[in-house]
Motif scaffolding. Structure first.
Motif, PDB file in Angstrom:
ATOM      1  N   LEU A 134      26.101  57.362  54.577  1.00 61.94           N
ATOM      2  CA  LEU A 134      25.736  56.570  54.320  1.00 61.94           C
ATOM      3  C   LEU A 134      24.507  56.619  53.009  1.00 61.94           C
ATOM      4  N   THR A 135      24.771  54.916  52.752  1.00 65.55           N
ATOM      5  CA  THR A 135      23.811  55.521  50.947  1.00 65.55           C
ATOM      6  C   THR A 135      22.586  55.143  51.057  1.00 65.55           C
ATOM      7  N   PRO A 136      21.500  55.317  50.180  1.00 58.68           N
ATOM      8  CA  PRO A 136      20.125  54.971  50.485  1.00 58.68           C
ATOM      9  C   PRO A 136      20.141  53.469  50.176  1.00 58.68           C
ATOM     10  N   ALA A 137      20.791  53.315  49.543  1.00 59.92           N
ATOM     11  CA  ALA A 137      21.099  51.358  49.742  1.00 59.92           C
ATOM     12  C   ALA A 137      20.769  50.640  50.899  1.00 59.92           C
ATOM     13  N   GLN A 138      22.206  51.283  51.231  1.00 59.99           N
ATOM     14  CA  GLN A 138      22.609  51.141  53.079  1.00 59.99           C
ATOM     15  C   GLN A 138      21.516  51.762  53.874  1.00 59.99           C
ATOM     16  N   VAL A 139      20.576  51.960  53.671  1.00 57.11           N
ATOM     17  CA  VAL A 139      19.271  52.936  54.743  1.00 57.11           C
ATOM     18  C   VAL A 139      18.694  51.564  54.175  1.00 57.11           C
ATOM     19  N   ARG A 140      18.076  51.688  53.196  1.00 54.76           N
ATOM     20  CA  ARG A 140      17.172  50.294  52.808  1.00 54.76           C
ATOM     21  C   ARG A 140      17.256  49.063  53.897  1.00 54.76           C
ATOM     22  N   ASP A 141      18.938  48.087  53.270  1.00 52.53           N
ATOM     23  CA  ASP A 141      19.803  47.306  53.993  1.00 52.53           C
ATOM     24  C   ASP A 141      19.628  47.324  55.284  1.00 52.53           C
ATOM     25  N   GLU A 142      19.855  48.056  56.717  1.00 52.36           N
ATOM     26  CA  GLU A 142      20.235  48.136  57.566  1.00 52.36           C
ATOM     27  C   GLU A 142      18.073  47.969  58.026  1.00 52.36           C
ATOM     28  N   ILE A 143      17.565  48.690  57.454  1.00 51.56           N
ATOM     29  CA  ILE A 143      16.127  48.424  57.811  1.00 51.56           C
ATOM     30  C   ILE A 143      15.886  46.814  57.230  1.00 51.56           C
TER      31      ILE A 143
END
Lengths: 623, 623
Positions: A134-143
């Motif tokens: 996962l990328t940091p942006a994907q983590v942000r988006d999932e949150i």
């Protein structure tokens, strides 16, 4: 012989190494950024994912606008200074650009609020490091979508917390329950247990203490633990009181207290409603959740609605201040297969969905607790119904047990259910130990519970096709093919147990093992067939057979508890090679130095087997 | 709050008691008499069942005719006298009437041949008794279709064999592997192991001896065992020889020998063909089946086809004479997740289908062996592809393991796979013990393996909705709700372990347990809430809390191995109540006589917890 078989490859790809022959995962294609993230194909009749996410449950005073391509050529801003601006525009990792407008002066506290504003926090960066796919942006988006949480109390972050994420886009997590009892355990013992649980793979811990100095214990655990710590605050609310006396001031004070201490998530049984209680009447085993049964008693006594439900928004506001994550409790989870997926359970689940929406509106991160005892055929449905009703909020399940008649083995009955639950959608698995239903787990029960659940989580990650999740398995297969025992043990999840079991029969590291012996080792025979010999991986090869190193104290203890070898024999295994390989008493040599030729090894095996065999009933099984 | 959820009820019904709240099994409707029998709903992409059955593979000199309703008003005959008639007309339990015409003078030997002639054998009647949900006619019809086998060598029937069936219409079975090693074990030890495996639920046993007096051991096991006994005859064929020297006279002699001894099923790796070997070259771990690797070596050495394949019809004719059932071996099963469902495995499976057809043509009963190591997502496909290619012949699988990195715990990694395999179509599960991959299983490993697999089989039967399969679970749930510990233990699969674990913390049979303690027992609290109190089942109620009986020697041993209590404490538990309850040293009292009031019980609990807690790290977990 002209048969055709169509492989149901849904595109998840191969979660292990590329030089393998398996066609890859049959799970759905990785769709991180959607409700499917990593998911299993639906059996007919499964509810589709919700078409809503946390974006549909913003606080009432927020506005959000999806911008078209033309509108979106505005620079994405990453400055956390929000007081000075009223709107933020950012493009998520799926290419959707939003203009998000919180009220003037709004300052984000929770990970969810940061994510909604497009901000990638340090915790999200750390999570992306730990979840290689996962990328940091994907983590942000999932949150932001509500499908992932980072349980990280802002106060716990000042101590040793290493941020981790729970959600179906990340690897499956496991939780271990700890806690002091009314009459035993001191704080140091609790901290030892924390280390022990983490050693065997616990990703989060719950302090379920019901005795001792609850405050001091909790505070010490939070300060000590690098994992998130969860609690069930109602326990502390009623210590020394009657449940009937519970009221809002008590609830409020205790939530503030524990949040201030740095607890990362709270189990709150707000979903058990007065109107659900009649459904419980028909059950074989009523209410088996402690929080659920206590609140049911309160409601019946006062003839009022569940105070956790009626005060939900106020509770949210407390949690938001510290970024405590909700783990909304399932007070009506079934306590036996006979009560699974019943009206009481499903009615509560609907309420949990409503509470999710209300918590998201207050900016609080949410996960949902789930059953319990569920027959195998009903697990997928339970997971997918939760995904629908709770709009993808991470599901944190207890087992579930798939049969009731094996007390003493419920780490197994439940890890079967847990593996299936994770494959079908659960994000975190709460362990069950062999002592479940019978008594308080001991240290070894905690280990057995953790390992059974690590198996469940890992097997599900492989099945879901999470990239890289099978690499260690493939490495171990290569070591096994090369009959490289040292590497085999190193790659094992519990190397002490693996080596102790091996050395019990055969303290020589040969090119076979005592299961089949030299003449019957298929892997050795395969190696002889040059046309397709196994163990062809160069890195996994080792030299000639070698003597095994001396047993470590851990390995000695494992063998002692098995009760197969005499103390004398174990002592021998612990000392035999200490000089030869430079191992001091109790220490394990890091490498071997004296080689044994295959004939000696074979002879050695026969000697050992004879010795052990006398009166000890070895060799029950050869596969 | 107006949510609707559609339950995916496929009509399997409730496999437990009627007074429960679970909606029942989500599996397919019971369709015994069809390829679906008890089956899971298909995930998209699964191969449909074959449209052929064993009826499509009759011997060439047989004829069969399906009669219309008008033609079929002929009396069904059950006389076994076949020499005196050339055709038999009978109506099966699905209402299909067949006229079956074997050649003049044909005498049936195998269960399959009897079934084809409409004959219900004594063994079928016994199987129907043991499978409460099936009639003798259904058993016969499943056997005639090739979907069920009764492994019952006519010579073993003269000893103690209690006939049982393997097939997806019956309950899931488990197999335990036993056998003497090259250098240890005597015959009496082997017989002890037989009893031990059967005690913990083994439905069949395989004697995989590779040492000692193979003939004498095998004969003794067959005479002793009430379960079917299987072997891998190639082991005996090459003892003291080189695999290269294997030839038809050796094969023939050994098959006759073992069949005469009464072995009920033979694993024969006839599906590994010369043309499959190139597929193995790309694997991470080549061939992990002993029979498979030996035959591969033979084929490469001689540059000839597998002799078991080329001599298949002759092999069939030997097996038919004694009604030995085939367990056609999967010599190319994957030895790691990296090799699962690959070309080598599937190519062999196609051949296994061909061999099934050829065996049915010779009147021999067939089951098929399966993997091995398979990621969870691929299990359903593996089961359903076998169902198609082998026309519903029972699938007998080894695990499969769903991860490779937990040596020491492979009874767990594999029973997860086994549960799913059984739910999706496997009929028998070959156990894997904790020692798998590491060494020879010890007695306790056999127990752990059997129990893990009994869990798998039982959980699958419940999931499939086999009528009555959940009744004991429901009874135990009622006992649990009533806090009736004695009944709880009685209904447990392993009562000794359950009671030992309970008594370790609390030797008083109270209305709570040491897991949560008195104040925190949700079941006790539920009982206080009269409106929906648990434990309302009258039969499950017992009087006041009672003192637990003295520990039996088995229970003492279980506690000793856990290493939590000191020998002294265990001794106390073993003796404390012997006078009070009339238990002699080492014997367990059959009932209690001295009641303890709840306050004393609570006090007692606290005392015990204090005592045990000191320095022993209790209370790690409370759920």
């Amino acid at each position: 012989m002209n048969h055709l078989y169509q492989l149901p490859l849904n595109g998840a790809g191969n979660p292990g190494q590329s030089n393998v022959t398996t066609p890859g995962s049959f799970a759905n294609k990785n769709r991180v950024g959607t409700p499917w993230t990593f998911s299993s194909p639906d059996t007919p009749g499964m509810p589709a994912p919700s078409d809503k996410t946390a974006w549909d449950f913003l606080p009432d005073d927020w506005e959000v606008e999806i911008l078209s391509d033309e509108d979106s050529h505005v620079e994405s801003s990453s400055s956390p200074c929000l007081a000075c601006q009223n709107s933020r525009v950012f493009t998520d990792s799926n290419g959707i650009t939003r203009r998000v407008m919180p009220p003037v002066g709004f300052k984000p506290i929770t990970q969810l609020e940061h994510a909604r504003l497009g901000i990638i926090t340090d915790q999200m960066i750390r999570v992306a490091e730990r979840e290689g796919h996962l990328t940091p942006a994907q983590v942000r988006d999932e949150i932001a979508a509500g499908r992932m949480v980072i349980p990280a109390n802002i106060n716990h972050l000042q101590w040793k917390l290493d941020p981790m994420a729970i959600g179906r886009a990340s690897k499956t997590k496991i939780n271990a329950n700890l806690g002091a009892s009314p009459v035993s355990s001191d704080i140091n013992e609790e901290l030892e247990k924390v280390d022990w649980a983490v050693k065997f793979g616990a990703d989060t811990l719950m302090d379920l203490s019901t005795g001792g100095d609850l405050n001091a214990t909790r505070s010490a655990i939070v300060k000590h633990a690098s994992t998130p710590v969860g609690t069930v605050p109602i326990y502390s609310m009623i210590i020394g009181k009657k449940i009937e006396d519970l009221d809002w001031p008590i609830i409020e004070a205790e939530l503030h207290n524990q949040a201030r201490q740095g607890v990362d998530y709270f189990t709150i049984h707000a979903g058990v409603l007065k109107e659900h209680l009649p459904f419980v009447r028909k059950r074989l085993i009523g209410i088996v959740s402690r929080g659920g049964s206590l609140l049911a008693k309160w409601m019946i006594h006062h003839n009022k609605q569940n105070p956790m439900y009626t005060h939900w928004e106020k509770i949210c506001d407390i949690l938001r201040q510290y970024d405590v994550t909700f783990s909304i409790g399932d007070g009506l989870r079934p306590g036996g297969l006979a009560d699974a997926t019943d009206q009481a359970q499903l009615a509560e689940l609907v309420t949990l969905g409503e509470l999710t929406e209300r918590a998201w509106k207050r900016g609080v991160q949410v996960m949902i607790e789930g059953p319990g005892h569920v027959p195998l055929d009903q697990i997928e449905y339970n997971m997918k119904l939760q995904r629908t009703l709770c709009h993808g909020a991470p599901f944190y399940v207890l087992g579930p047990l798939v049969t009731d008649i094996f007390p003493g083995y419920d780490h197994i009955t439940s890890c079967i259910g847990a593996t299936n639950a994770a494959y079908h959608g659960a994000s975190m698995l709460c362990y069950v130990t062999p002592k479940e239903h019978l008594g308080l787990p001991k240290k070894d029960d905690v280990k057995q519970g953790c390992i059974a659940y690590k198996i469940a989580a890992h097997a599900a990650d492989i099945a879901l096709g999470i990239p890289g999740s099978r690499e260690r398995d493939d490495e171990l297969t290569k070591a096994r093919a090369a009959l490289n025992w040292e590497r085999h043990f190193e790659l094992s999840f519990d190397p002490d147990t693996a080596r102790a079991y091996h050395d019990e029969d055969l303290d020589v590291d040969t090119d076979f093992c005592a299961m089949c012996g030299h003449d019957w080792c298929s892997v050795r025979i395969s190696k002889e067939i040059l046309e397709f010999f196994s163990g062809k991986d160069e890195d996994s090869q080792r030299g000639k057979p070698v003597k095994s190193a001396a047993l470590t104290p851990e390995q000695q203890e494992i063998l002692a508890k098995r009760g197969v070898l005499s103390p004398d024999e174990i002592h021998k295994l612990a000392n035999k090679t200490k000089k030869a390989v430079g191992a001091d008493d109790g220490d394990k040599a890091s490498c071997h130095s004296d080689y044994v030729d295959p004939d000696t090894a074979k002879k050695k095996q026969e000697e050992k087997l004879v010795t052990i065999g006398v009166g000890l009933k070895t060799n029950e099984s050869v596969i």
